[in-house]
Design a protein around this motif. Structure first.
Motif, PDB file in Angstrom:
ATOM      1  N   SER A 118       0.824  -1.217   0.000  1.00 56.28           N
ATOM      2  CA  SER A 118       0.000   0.000   0.000  1.00 56.28           C
ATOM      3  C   SER A 118       0.852   1.259   0.000  1.00 56.28           C
ATOM      4  O   SER A 118       0.498   2.269  -0.627  1.00 56.28           O
ATOM      5  N   PHE A 119       1.998   1.214   0.704  1.00 57.18           N
ATOM      6  CA  PHE A 119       2.845   2.406   0.778  1.00 57.18           C
ATOM      7  C   PHE A 119       3.314   2.824  -0.607  1.00 57.18           C
ATOM      8  O   PHE A 119       3.404   4.031  -0.902  1.00 57.18           O
ATOM      9  N   ALA A 120       3.616   1.858  -1.487  1.00 58.13           N
ATOM     10  CA  ALA A 120       4.064   2.185  -2.840  1.00 58.13           C
ATOM     11  C   ALA A 120       3.001   2.993  -3.581  1.00 58.13           C
ATOM     12  O   ALA A 120       3.308   3.960  -4.288  1.00 58.13           O
ATOM     13  N   GLY A 121       1.738   2.609  -3.424  1.00 63.14           N
ATOM     14  CA  GLY A 121       0.648   3.348  -4.059  1.00 63.14           C
ATOM     15  C   GLY A 121       0.514   4.752  -3.510  1.00 63.14           C
ATOM     16  O   GLY A 121       0.352   5.721  -4.266  1.00 63.14           O
ATOM     17  N   TYR A 122       0.606   4.876  -2.180  1.00 62.48           N
ATOM     18  CA  TYR A 122       0.496   6.203  -1.566  1.00 62.48           C
ATOM     19  C   TYR A 122       1.694   7.083  -1.910  1.00 62.48           C
ATOM     20  O   TYR A 122       1.576   8.312  -1.969  1.00 62.48           O
ATOM     21  N   LEU A 123       2.849   6.479  -2.135  1.00 62.73           N
ATOM     22  CA  LEU A 123       4.031   7.244  -2.553  1.00 62.73           C
ATOM     23  C   LEU A 123       3.785   7.905  -3.908  1.00 62.73           C
ATOM     24  O   LEU A 123       4.097   9.088  -4.100  1.00 62.73           O
ATOM     25  N   VAL A 124       3.224   7.146  -4.841  1.00 54.90           N
ATOM     26  CA  VAL A 124       2.923   7.690  -6.167  1.00 54.90           C
ATOM     27  C   VAL A 124       1.877   8.805  -6.067  1.00 54.90           C
ATOM     28  O   VAL A 124       2.013   9.858  -6.701  1.00 54.90           O
ATOM     29  N   PHE A 125       0.848   8.597  -5.251  1.00 52.98           N
ATOM     30  CA  PHE A 125      -0.170   9.629  -5.090  1.00 52.98           C
ATOM     31  C   PHE A 125       0.418  10.879  -4.441  1.00 52.98           C
ATOM     32  O   PHE A 125       0.120  12.007  -4.864  1.00 52.98           O
ATOM     33  N   ALA A 126       1.251  10.712  -3.427  1.00 50.59           N
ATOM     34  CA  ALA A 126       1.861  11.855  -2.745  1.00 50.59           C
ATOM     35  C   ALA A 126       2.720  12.673  -3.697  1.00 50.59           C
ATOM     36  O   ALA A 126       2.695  13.911  -3.687  1.00 50.59           O
ATOM     37  N   SER A 127       3.489  11.984  -4.545  1.00 51.04           N
ATOM     38  CA  SER A 127       4.319  12.683  -5.524  1.00 51.04           C
ATOM     39  C   SER A 127       3.456  13.508  -6.482  1.00 51.04           C
ATOM     40  O   SER A 127       3.754  14.675  -6.764  1.00 51.04           O
ATOM     41  N   ALA A 128       2.377  12.902  -6.972  1.00 46.43           N
ATOM     42  CA  ALA A 128       1.485  13.618  -7.883  1.00 46.43           C
ATOM     43  C   ALA A 128       0.862  14.826  -7.198  1.00 46.43           C
ATOM     44  O   ALA A 128       0.815  15.926  -7.763  1.00 46.43           O
ATOM     45  N   PHE A 129       0.406  14.642  -5.970  1.00 41.22           N
ATOM     46  CA  PHE A 129      -0.245  15.736  -5.251  1.00 41.22           C
ATOM     47  C   PHE A 129       0.725  16.880  -4.992  1.00 41.22           C
ATOM     48  O   PHE A 129       0.416  18.051  -5.229  1.00 41.22           O
ATOM     49  N   LEU A 130       1.925  16.552  -4.522  1.00 41.45           N
ATOM     50  CA  LEU A 130       2.885  17.583  -4.135  1.00 41.45           C
ATOM     51  C   LEU A 130       3.371  18.419  -5.311  1.00 41.45           C
ATOM     52  O   LEU A 130       3.689  19.607  -5.153  1.00 41.45           O
ATOM     53  N   PHE A 131       3.439  17.813  -6.502  1.00 41.29           N
ATOM     54  CA  PHE A 131       4.015  18.545  -7.627  1.00 41.29           C
ATOM     55  C   PHE A 131       3.016  18.919  -8.714  1.00 41.29           C
ATOM     56  O   PHE A 131       3.289  19.833  -9.505  1.00 41.29           O
ATOM     57  N   LEU A 132       1.864  18.260  -8.772  1.00 35.69           N
ATOM     58  CA  LEU A 132       0.863  18.679  -9.747  1.00 35.69           C
ATOM     59  C   LEU A 132       0.067  19.879  -9.258  1.00 35.69           C
ATOM     60  O   LEU A 132      -0.366  20.710 -10.062  1.00 35.69           O
ATOM     61  N   ILE A 133      -0.141  19.972  -7.945  1.00 38.33           N
ATOM     62  CA  ILE A 133      -0.848  21.144  -7.415  1.00 38.33           C
ATOM     63  C   ILE A 133      -0.100  22.436  -7.781  1.00 38.33           C
ATOM     64  O   ILE A 133      -0.709  23.378  -8.326  1.00 38.33           O
ATOM     65  N   PRO A 134       1.217  22.527  -7.550  1.00 39.28           N
ATOM     66  CA  PRO A 134       1.933  23.737  -8.000  1.00 39.28           C
ATOM     67  C   PRO A 134       1.902  23.914  -9.512  1.00 39.28           C
ATOM     68  O   PRO A 134       1.799  25.040 -10.001  1.00 39.28           O
ATOM     69  N   TYR A 135       1.978  22.804 -10.258  1.00 40.89           N
ATOM     70  CA  TYR A 135       1.983  22.910 -11.722  1.00 40.89           C
ATOM     71  C   TYR A 135       0.657  23.453 -12.235  1.00 40.89           C
ATOM     72  O   TYR A 135       0.621  24.303 -13.134  1.00 40.89           O
ATOM     73  N   VAL A 136      -0.442  22.956 -11.683  1.00 39.99           N
ATOM     74  CA  VAL A 136      -1.750  23.483 -12.066  1.00 39.99           C
ATOM     75  C   VAL A 136      -1.856  24.955 -11.677  1.00 39.99           C
ATOM     76  O   VAL A 136      -2.400  25.778 -12.430  1.00 39.99           O
TER      77      VAL A 136
END
Length: 468
Positions: A118-136
């Motif tokens: 499960s941690f691997a999945g949350y790692l991918v989501f965390a990366s997307a959240f942390l860097f897509l929010i600024p990009y948007v």
């Protein structure tokens, strides 16, 4: 001007409304809402991929990048995008093969399933959240800069951002990914047409390509060579940028999902070639606009240069089209990435289909509000901020590539990606240096990630296979 704006915006909004109407189904499942039936053809596929890839930062950021840093901007983006096309051909095949075996609810869900962690999945989501929010937020910031400078007394600064987010929420909540794909197709055509009209106009105002280059050479010779007048385009910077851009389909879920929902592998390959052609076509006129800016507005700030070059120096109908084109470009990328965040969260859920659909829609609303607030704190360096987003998400590329390549991926890749992501975040926060031995941190981290990922994968491949 107002009359032309009302006319073009009316047509654009009517097209969005029709796209939402065509996409709406009353009794659809969450898979229909999230993945558009997984039946996207070549033309829609390349337009939605291109529209999500080339956005407000391309339309506004790249001309300003050319104006400020010179011809190295072409190598920074155009050459890197060409390399990404070749990578797409292999990665699209490998990803679709793994998704067929494991099932696909989103990148985070796929990684969770492949690693059985499960941690691997949350790692991918965390990366997307942390860097897509600024990009948007960059996209929204960009359009707000332009509209506020162009129409300073029409609306408060934050209102432009709020209007854009509101429109995005309406049609994405109604039509889901299919509505977004249709709107991307509309935006892609509008952006390409408008940017060429403006680019050719600016080239003409500069006196043509040959005379324009001569004028730039006379005023600032460094703009025509590497590393540019500010020394930005060093070899490590360009190499690191190319790696970050090539890995976008791996590390940014809005692109990964688009590879999966294409109707066939042949469609993916055709889409990849078309994206490469689109990249050249959309970036070339931004160089013309930047060339014009270097001649006429070398010392202007970003907002003044963009408002002059894209609006006030253009014919009235073209200026109105520019506003609509910029709005459409920003809207397309914004909805693609916020929707992708909702998709990734949904892929980690275990509830009923109805509950997952409700949570997904609420999460899209929540992410939109976060972006709206965050956009007020962004700086005007649109391209450099976009590059940070590309580099940040690429830190988890080893864990995604491991899941795509191996049926039983090595769990050591989870730890490697986690350490890389944390260290990169610490460098952004200023806790650790972002430069070592004269080299940028991301360049050195790519070398380290390549070495350790290779060692882990080769060692794993040599291990005897386990059966269950």
């Amino acid at each position: 001007m107002i009359g032309w704006l009302v006319f073009f915006f009316g047509i654009f909004l009517a097209m969005l409304g029709y796209a939402s109407y065509r996409s709406y189904r009353k009794n659809r499942t969450s898979d229909d809402f999230i993945f558009a039936g997984s039946n996207i053809g070549t033309i829609l596929g390349f337009l939605t991929f291109s529209a999500a890839l080339f956005s407000a930062f391309t339309f506004m950021g790249m001309p300003d990048f050319f104006r400020t840093h010179g011809v190295g901007a072409w190598i920074f983006l155009a050459l890197s995008d060409a390399l990404m096309v070749f990578f797409l051909i292999w990665f699209g095949y490998a990803l679709r093969k793994r998704a067929t075996i494991k099932g696909y609810k989103g990148v985070a869900g796929l990684i969770k399933s492949c690693y059985e962690n499960s941690f691997a999945g949350y790692l991918v989501f965390a990366s997307a959240f942390l860097f897509l929010i600024p990009y948007v937020s960059i996209q929204i910031r960009g359009i707000s800069i332009f509209l506020d400078a162009a129409f300073p007394d029409m609306l408060p600064y934050w209102s432009w951002s709020a209007v854009l987010v509101f429109i995005m929420l309406i049609y994405s909540e109604i039509g889901g990914l299919k509505a977004i794909v249709y709107s991307d197709a509309i935006q892609g055509v509008i952006m390409l047409a408008v940017i060429w009209i403006i680019g050719l106009t600016c080239l003409s105002l500069a006196g043509g390509l040959e005379d324009g280059i001569a004028k730039v050479s006379a005023s600032n010779q460094d703009l025509l060579s590497l590393p540019g007048p500010n020394g930005l385009f060093s070899s490590p910077f360009l190499i690191a940028s190319a790696i970050a851009i090539v890995l976008i389909p791996v590390s940014q879920p809005q692109f990964t999902t688009r590879l999966v929902v294409m109707k066939s592998l042949k469609s993916v390959h055709r889409m990849a070639y078309a994206v490469g052609i689109f990249a050249i076509l959309v970036i070339l006129p931004t160089a013309f606009i930047g060339l014009y800016g270097a001649i006429e507005y070398p010392d202007a700030n970003t907002a003044d240069f963009l408002s002059q070059a894209l609006l006030f120096d253009q014919a009235v109908p073209v200026a109105a089209l520019a506003v609509v084109g910029l709005f459409a470009a920003c809207l397309s990328t914004t909805n693609a990435q916020i929707f992708a965040l909702g998709t990734e969260l949904r892929s980690l859920l275990n509830g009923t289909d109805q509950a997952n659909m409700r949570i997904t829609k609420l999460s899209i609303l929540a992410f939109s509000l976060i972006v709206l607030v965050f956009s007020t704190y962004m700086s005007d360096e649109l391209v450099l901020l976009a590059r940070v987003s590309f580099a940040g998400t690429s830190m988890i590329a080893p864990v995604v590539l491991g899941a795509v390549i191996f049926s039983q991926p090595p769990k050591a890749l989870i730890g490697l990606s986690t350490v890389a992501l944390i260290f990169f975040i610490l460098s952004i926060l200023g806790i650790v240096p972002d430069n070592y031995f004269g080299y940028p941190l991301d360049f050195l981290m790519y070398i380290i990630l390549f070495v350790f990922t290779t060692i882990i994968m080769v060692s794993h491949k040599k291990k005897p296979k386990t059966t269950t």
